[in-house]
Scaffold this motif. Structure first.
Motif, PDB file in Angstrom:
ATOM      1  N   LYS A  51       0.898  -1.225  -0.035  1.00  0.00           N
ATOM      2  CA  LYS A  51      -0.032  -0.040   0.002  1.00  0.00           C
ATOM      3  C   LYS A  51       0.751   1.255  -0.233  1.00  0.00           C
ATOM      4  O   LYS A  51       0.588   2.285  -0.471  1.00  0.00           O
ATOM      5  CB  LYS A  51      -0.949   0.076   1.101  1.00  0.00           C
ATOM      6  N   ARG A  52       2.073   1.224   0.687  1.00  0.00           N
ATOM      7  CA  ARG A  52       2.949   2.455   0.885  1.00  0.00           C
ATOM      8  C   ARG A  52       3.541   2.438  -0.652  1.00  0.00           C
ATOM      9  O   ARG A  52       3.451   3.744  -0.914  1.00  0.00           O
ATOM     10  CB  ARG A  52       3.964   2.089   1.633  1.00  0.00           C
ATOM     11  N   GLU A  53       3.996   1.696  -1.272  1.00  0.00           N
ATOM     12  CA  GLU A  53       4.502   1.805  -2.737  1.00  0.00           C
ATOM     13  C   GLU A  53       3.480   2.266  -3.572  1.00  0.00           C
ATOM     14  O   GLU A  53       3.811   3.045  -4.525  1.00  0.00           O
ATOM     15  CB  GLU A  53       4.944   0.345  -3.258  1.00  0.00           C
ATOM     16  N   GLU A  54       2.196   1.747  -3.386  1.00  0.00           N
ATOM     17  CA  GLU A  54       1.178   2.439  -4.400  1.00  0.00           C
ATOM     18  C   GLU A  54       0.829   3.739  -4.209  1.00  0.00           C
ATOM     19  O   GLU A  54       0.809   4.388  -5.100  1.00  0.00           O
ATOM     20  CB  GLU A  54      -0.111   1.690  -4.129  1.00  0.00           C
ATOM     21  N   THR A  55       0.911   4.099  -2.982  1.00  0.00           N
ATOM     22  CA  THR A  55       0.654   5.691  -2.508  1.00  0.00           C
ATOM     23  C   THR A  55       1.927   6.500  -3.160  1.00  0.00           C
ATOM     24  O   THR A  55       1.464   7.389  -3.609  1.00  0.00           O
ATOM     25  CB  THR A  55       0.640   5.734  -1.101  1.00  0.00           C
ATOM     26  N   GLU A  95       3.621   5.820  -5.610  1.00  0.00           N
ATOM     27  CA  GLU A  95       3.622   5.770  -6.958  1.00  0.00           C
ATOM     28  C   GLU A  95       2.402   6.828  -7.707  1.00  0.00           C
ATOM     29  O   GLU A  95       2.397   7.294  -8.439  1.00  0.00           O
ATOM     30  CB  GLU A  95       3.270   4.486  -7.510  1.00  0.00           C
ATOM     31  N   ARG A  96       0.956   6.656  -6.715  1.00  0.00           N
ATOM     32  CA  ARG A  96       0.055   7.684  -7.311  1.00  0.00           C
ATOM     33  C   ARG A  96       0.494   9.056  -7.057  1.00  0.00           C
ATOM     34  O   ARG A  96       0.399   9.894  -7.959  1.00  0.00           O
ATOM     35  CB  ARG A  96      -1.001   7.111  -6.410  1.00  0.00           C
ATOM     36  N   ALA A  97       1.132   9.302  -5.993  1.00  0.00           N
ATOM     37  CA  ALA A  97       1.442  10.687  -5.751  1.00  0.00           C
ATOM     38  C   ALA A  97       2.610  11.008  -7.084  1.00  0.00           C
ATOM     39  O   ALA A  97       2.585  12.485  -7.410  1.00  0.00           O
ATOM     40  CB  ALA A  97       2.382  10.833  -4.404  1.00  0.00           C
ATOM     41  N   GLU A 138       2.685  10.026  -9.948  1.00  0.00           N
ATOM     42  CA  GLU A 138       1.695  10.164 -11.151  1.00  0.00           C
ATOM     43  C   GLU A 138       1.187  11.459 -11.202  1.00  0.00           C
ATOM     44  O   GLU A 138       1.148  12.136 -12.002  1.00  0.00           O
ATOM     45  CB  GLU A 138       0.823   8.979 -11.276  1.00  0.00           C
ATOM     46  N   ARG A 139       0.338  11.905  -9.570  1.00  0.00           N
ATOM     47  CA  ARG A 139      -0.326  13.131  -9.766  1.00  0.00           C
ATOM     48  C   ARG A 139       0.775  14.388 -10.112  1.00  0.00           C
ATOM     49  O   ARG A 139       0.477  15.075 -11.007  1.00  0.00           O
ATOM     50  CB  ARG A 139      -0.698  13.170  -8.656  1.00  0.00           C
ATOM     51  N   GLU A 173       3.711  14.189 -11.786  1.00  0.00           N
ATOM     52  CA  GLU A 173       4.195  14.260 -13.232  1.00  0.00           C
ATOM     53  C   GLU A 173       2.902  14.672 -14.067  1.00  0.00           C
ATOM     54  O   GLU A 173       3.079  15.488 -15.094  1.00  0.00           O
ATOM     55  CB  GLU A 173       4.215  12.520 -13.638  1.00  0.00           C
ATOM     56  N   ASP A 174       1.595  14.449 -13.908  1.00  0.00           N
ATOM     57  CA  ASP A 174       0.389  14.949 -14.641  1.00  0.00           C
ATOM     58  C   ASP A 174       0.391  16.276 -14.366  1.00  0.00           C
ATOM     59  O   ASP A 174      -0.104  16.988 -15.209  1.00  0.00           O
ATOM     60  CB  ASP A 174      -0.955  14.204 -13.841  1.00  0.00           C
TER      61      ASP A 174
END
Length: 91
Positions: free
Chosen positions: A72-76, A78-80, A82-83, A85-86
């Motif tokens: 879950k930490r890694e996914e969080t 990665e999402r941050a 990506e945000r 980067e977007d």
């Protein structure tokens, strides 16, 4: 005058399942010893059997939960990323 603060050391990630497994094993050994004592264990001390069982249950829970927590930490992270980067792509 205060000295400048030294930077924090880098976080050293380890496999936290090892201490969880060792602790669970210790509770299991304690439970086996208490059960082996049988009738020689005073009635006033039998509550330790429940403590050992609880320690084992919490240890197993922790052992199984730790990989999920890391995932879950890694996914969080990665999402941050990506945000961020977007946001940098949009004018």
């Amino acid at each position: 005058m205060r000295k400048p603060r030294r930077p924090d050391p880098e976080v050293h990630e380890t496999d936290y399942r090892v201490p969880a497994a060792i602790g669970t094993g210790a509770w299991a050994v304690a439970l086996i010893v208490l059960l082996a004592m049988g009738d020689s264990l005073p009635d006033s001390e039998r509550w330790w059997i429940g403590v050992c069982a609880t320690g084992i249950a919490l240890g197993v829970f922790g052992f199984l939960y730790i990989p999920r927590l890391f995932r879950k930490r890694e996914e969080t992270v990665e999402r941050a990323a990506e945000r961020i980067e977007d946001r940098s792509r949009t004018p």
